[in-house]
Design a protein around this motif. Sequence first.
Motif, PDB file in Angstrom:
ATOM      1  N   LYS A  48      78.645 106.909  31.999  1.00 10.83           N
ATOM      2  CA  LYS A  48      79.199 106.815  30.646  1.00 10.83           C
ATOM      3  C   LYS A  48      78.088 106.873  29.606  1.00 10.83           C
ATOM      4  N   ASP A  52      78.982 110.202  27.701  1.00 12.29           N
ATOM      5  CA  ASP A  52      79.927 109.902  26.625  1.00 12.29           C
ATOM      6  C   ASP A  52      79.234 110.079  25.272  1.00 12.29           C
ATOM      7  N   ASP A 196      83.286 116.203  18.676  1.00 14.36           N
ATOM      8  CA  ASP A 196      82.440 115.023  18.816  1.00 14.36           C
ATOM      9  C   ASP A 196      81.263 115.021  17.841  1.00 14.36           C
TER      10      ASP A 196
END
Length: 368
Positions: A48, A52, A196
């Motif tokens: 992550k 991420d 993003d």
Amino acid sequence: MSVNHFTPTTGLIGGSLIGLSAATLLLFNGDILGASGLMSSFVVTPKKTLTDPSQHWKLAFLAAFCLTSINLNALKDESQGGYYPGLPIVTPLGFIVGGFLVGFGTKLGNGCTTGHGICGLARRSPRSLAAVLTFMSTGILAATSCSTTCPMYPYFRDSSTQRPAVVVGGVGTAIAQLASVLALSGLIRWTPKIQDIQKSKKVIPAMASAALFSLGLKVSGMTVSSKIYGFLNVKGMRDGSWDPTLACVMGGGLLVSFLSYQWVKGFNIVKNSKALECPITQKSSGHFNVPSNKVIDAKLLIGEAMFGLGWGIAGLCPGPAMFLACHGYRDVLFRWWPSFFIGTLIAEHVTFNGTITRWLNLNAASRM
């Protein structure tokens, strides 16, 4: 021998820089400056953290911190290997035990001197106040117990104060540079998609925060383990060797951090229309990732008590340990940090509340 290394001015300035680091991360990104949480995320949730987009600021922070710390070598330093001459140094076993307790404790208690102390107290969190009082108490207990009159002294402290510092400078610098390169490569490799982009705006503020954090640690003297030991060892009040610099550092950092929370809606004392509802770089799509847990439970208190013990034994918490690792101190690189990560991983897989509940139930059943 009376030794006094009290430096109130640099302590306040350095602490204020650390507070400014926390303020930058909070106001621009909405994140909390927590050295223990940041470092543990690379071993507890590595996938992550690396993939991420909302976590990429941690890679930027690590890269900037390492590079800044390496370049701060040019500043004058009167310490030797993280210690002032004439004061006891930590033994290899002390680094191992201290690192493990800090890793386990900060994971269990969810914070250390930055997360609970600089950030938590600034937002008037009762949970952080309980944490700070706990780790300060056990830190003082551990450091004071590791004085020459304690049976544990030979195991955790070395009275051979003239022993030269063991530094693997070239290796340490190489490791720090490698960490920076890997962190920056991760940012390039996992460049966020169009949706993003907003999250990627956290990168620059995170790098600025990291540079301020590293500089603050250096200026304040918190990279010198002897200053931590000098504060926590209250027996030093008798011979004039007690060093209250840490109080100045915490005071300066707390004040600046507190002021930053006055611009965050819900945490400002005086309500006003100028308070931010979302971080500066995130506009309406972002939010402040401020902990909302208000529970003061056994998990918090035991975790912070263990952190305090480890802090008092080795004189290190995650922030200064990051800095010293970048400078190649062998005991920090190869003893403290591996033990920290092991402690963190174990704490991650301990179902603390469930274990305690089962223990209580078993004892209750045995009495029936």
